[in-house]
Design a protein around this motif. Structure first.
Motif, PDB file in Angstrom:
ATOM      1  N   GLY A  46      -4.915  -4.181   1.673  1.00 41.48           N
ATOM      2  CA  GLY A  46      -4.793  -4.385   3.114  1.00 41.48           C
ATOM      3  C   GLY A  46      -4.223  -5.743   3.477  1.00 41.48           C
ATOM      4  N   LYS A  47      -4.644  -6.785   2.758  1.00 41.00           N
ATOM      5  CA  LYS A  47      -4.158  -8.134   3.058  1.00 41.00           C
ATOM      6  C   LYS A  47      -2.666  -8.257   2.781  1.00 41.00           C
ATOM      7  N   GLU A  48      -2.236  -7.675   1.663  1.00 44.19           N
ATOM      8  CA  GLU A  48      -0.818  -7.761   1.311  1.00 44.19           C
ATOM      9  C   GLU A  48       0.044  -6.976   2.303  1.00 44.19           C
ATOM     10  N   LYS A  49      -0.430  -5.807   2.720  1.00 42.36           N
ATOM     11  CA  LYS A  49       0.316  -5.010   3.694  1.00 42.36           C
ATOM     12  C   LYS A  49       0.439  -5.747   5.024  1.00 42.36           C
ATOM     13  N   LYS A  50      -0.654  -6.380   5.431  1.00 50.25           N
ATOM     14  CA  LYS A  50      -0.635  -7.153   6.677  1.00 50.25           C
ATOM     15  C   LYS A  50       0.332  -8.323   6.568  1.00 50.25           C
ATOM     16  N   ALA A  51       0.334  -8.971   5.401  1.00 47.13           N
ATOM     17  CA  ALA A  51       1.223 -10.116   5.190  1.00 47.13           C
ATOM     18  C   ALA A  51       2.687  -9.692   5.259  1.00 47.13           C
ATOM     19  N   LEU A  71       4.396 -13.203  -1.598  1.00 44.15           N
ATOM     20  CA  LEU A  71       3.150 -12.559  -2.023  1.00 44.15           C
ATOM     21  C   LEU A  71       2.594 -13.224  -3.276  1.00 44.15           C
ATOM     22  N   SER A  72       3.496 -13.636  -4.164  1.00 43.69           N
ATOM     23  CA  SER A  72       3.062 -14.286  -5.395  1.00 43.69           C
ATOM     24  C   SER A  72       2.465 -15.664  -5.116  1.00 43.69           C
ATOM     25  N   LYS A  73       3.110 -16.417  -4.217  1.00 45.70           N
ATOM     26  CA  LYS A  73       2.655 -17.778  -3.928  1.00 45.70           C
ATOM     27  C   LYS A  73       1.412 -17.799  -3.039  1.00 45.70           C
ATOM     28  N   MET A  74       1.425 -16.982  -1.989  1.00 43.71           N
ATOM     29  CA  MET A  74       0.366 -17.050  -0.988  1.00 43.71           C
ATOM     30  C   MET A  74      -0.845 -16.183  -1.331  1.00 43.71           C
ATOM     31  N   HIS A  75      -0.601 -15.061  -2.016  1.00 44.83           N
ATOM     32  CA  HIS A  75      -1.698 -14.128  -2.291  1.00 44.83           C
ATOM     33  C   HIS A  75      -1.939 -13.921  -3.783  1.00 44.83           C
ATOM     34  N   HIS A  76      -1.163 -14.637  -4.610  1.00 43.31           N
ATOM     35  CA  HIS A  76      -1.313 -14.524  -6.065  1.00 43.31           C
ATOM     36  C   HIS A  76      -1.247 -13.062  -6.510  1.00 43.31           C
ATOM     37  N   SER A  85       9.737  -2.148  -1.123  1.00 44.84           N
ATOM     38  CA  SER A  85      10.712  -1.315  -0.424  1.00 44.84           C
ATOM     39  C   SER A  85      10.102   0.023  -0.020  1.00 44.84           C
ATOM     40  N   ARG A  86       9.358   0.655  -0.928  1.00 44.18           N
ATOM     41  CA  ARG A  86       8.713   1.939  -0.606  1.00 44.18           C
ATOM     42  C   ARG A  86       7.711   1.772   0.532  1.00 44.18           C
ATOM     43  N   HIS A  87       6.984   0.661   0.510  1.00 45.74           N
ATOM     44  CA  HIS A  87       6.001   0.406   1.571  1.00 45.74           C
ATOM     45  C   HIS A  87       6.688   0.269   2.930  1.00 45.74           C
ATOM     46  N   LEU A  88       7.783  -0.480   2.979  1.00 47.67           N
ATOM     47  CA  LEU A  88       8.487  -0.684   4.245  1.00 47.67           C
ATOM     48  C   LEU A  88       9.103   0.618   4.752  1.00 47.67           C
TER      49      LEU A  88
END
Length: 204
Positions: A46-51, A71-76, A85-88
């Motif tokens: 959920g956090k990554e999707k929101k980001a 995502l790698s830097k901010m959410h590790h 791409s699939r998510h978007l």
């Protein structure tokens, strides 16, 4: 039913190792369903999707690689660009080349607003609006997927041609339009009005 692994293999072409694995699983658990702990966890929480949604709203020109790095830097979180791409796409986003439009200055915007406010109660039933626009041919705006970007070329003529479009609209819809390639000067504009606007207005 068929109980021979070799016969099942001949009938279905399923690898024998897979058949033996499922037979053993059926004997041990009485079911071929995967256990919950064997399921792959969701890559995007959920956090990554929101980001990702926030990244897009803040800068809709952001690339998939930039989202991946954020995502790698901010959410590790290590997520592939294909997953992003699939998510978007799932949420209705498409990566497109924006259409070109005229850039208005602050003064031009303000004058248009004042014009609209001044005529908000006017009757436009007998009013015709005309305008013209130019389309440049051979514009290199089509993206390509390649492993060698420096070797990708698109041939285009030295002197790119333009097609000009003149059109007229009213409250009834589109009146008429005309395309041309010559420079628009006063005499040619008069001929457009005489040859295209007046006949269209007469028909209405």
């Amino acid at each position: 039913g068929i109980r021979s692994a070799s016969l099942i293999h001949r009938e279905t072409n399923i690898p024998l190792s897979t058949i033996y694995y499922n037979i053993d699983k059926l004997k041990q658990t009485g079911s071929l369903k995967h256990r919950d702990e064997n399921r792959r966890p969701r890559v995007l929480g959920g956090k990554e999707k929101k980001a990702i949604g926030q990244y897009i709203r803040y800068n809709n020109e952001i690339t998939l690689n930039e989202i991946k790095e954020n995502l790698s830097k901010m959410h590790h979180k290590s997520v592939s660009t294909s997953t992003i791409s699939r998510h978007l796409h799932k949420y209705g986003y498409k990566n497109v080349v924006p259409q070109s439009t005229h850039m208005l200055t602050s003064d031009e915007k303000q004058r248009r607003v004042q014009w609209a406010k001044k005529r908000i109660n006017d009757d436009f039933n007998n009013t015709i609006f005309t305008d013209e626009f130019s389309f440049q041919l051979f514009r290199n705006t089509v993206r390509r997927w390649t492993k060698n970007p420096n070797q990708e070329f698109k041939c285009s003529p030295k002197n790119r041609q333009k097609v000009h479009v003149w059109g007229a609209i009213s409250v009834k819809g589109v009146f008429t339009c005309h395309t041309f390639r010559c420079n628009l000067n006063g005499s040619y504009y008069v001929s457009i009005l005489e040859d295209y606007l007046l006949p269209a207005a007469t028909r209405e």
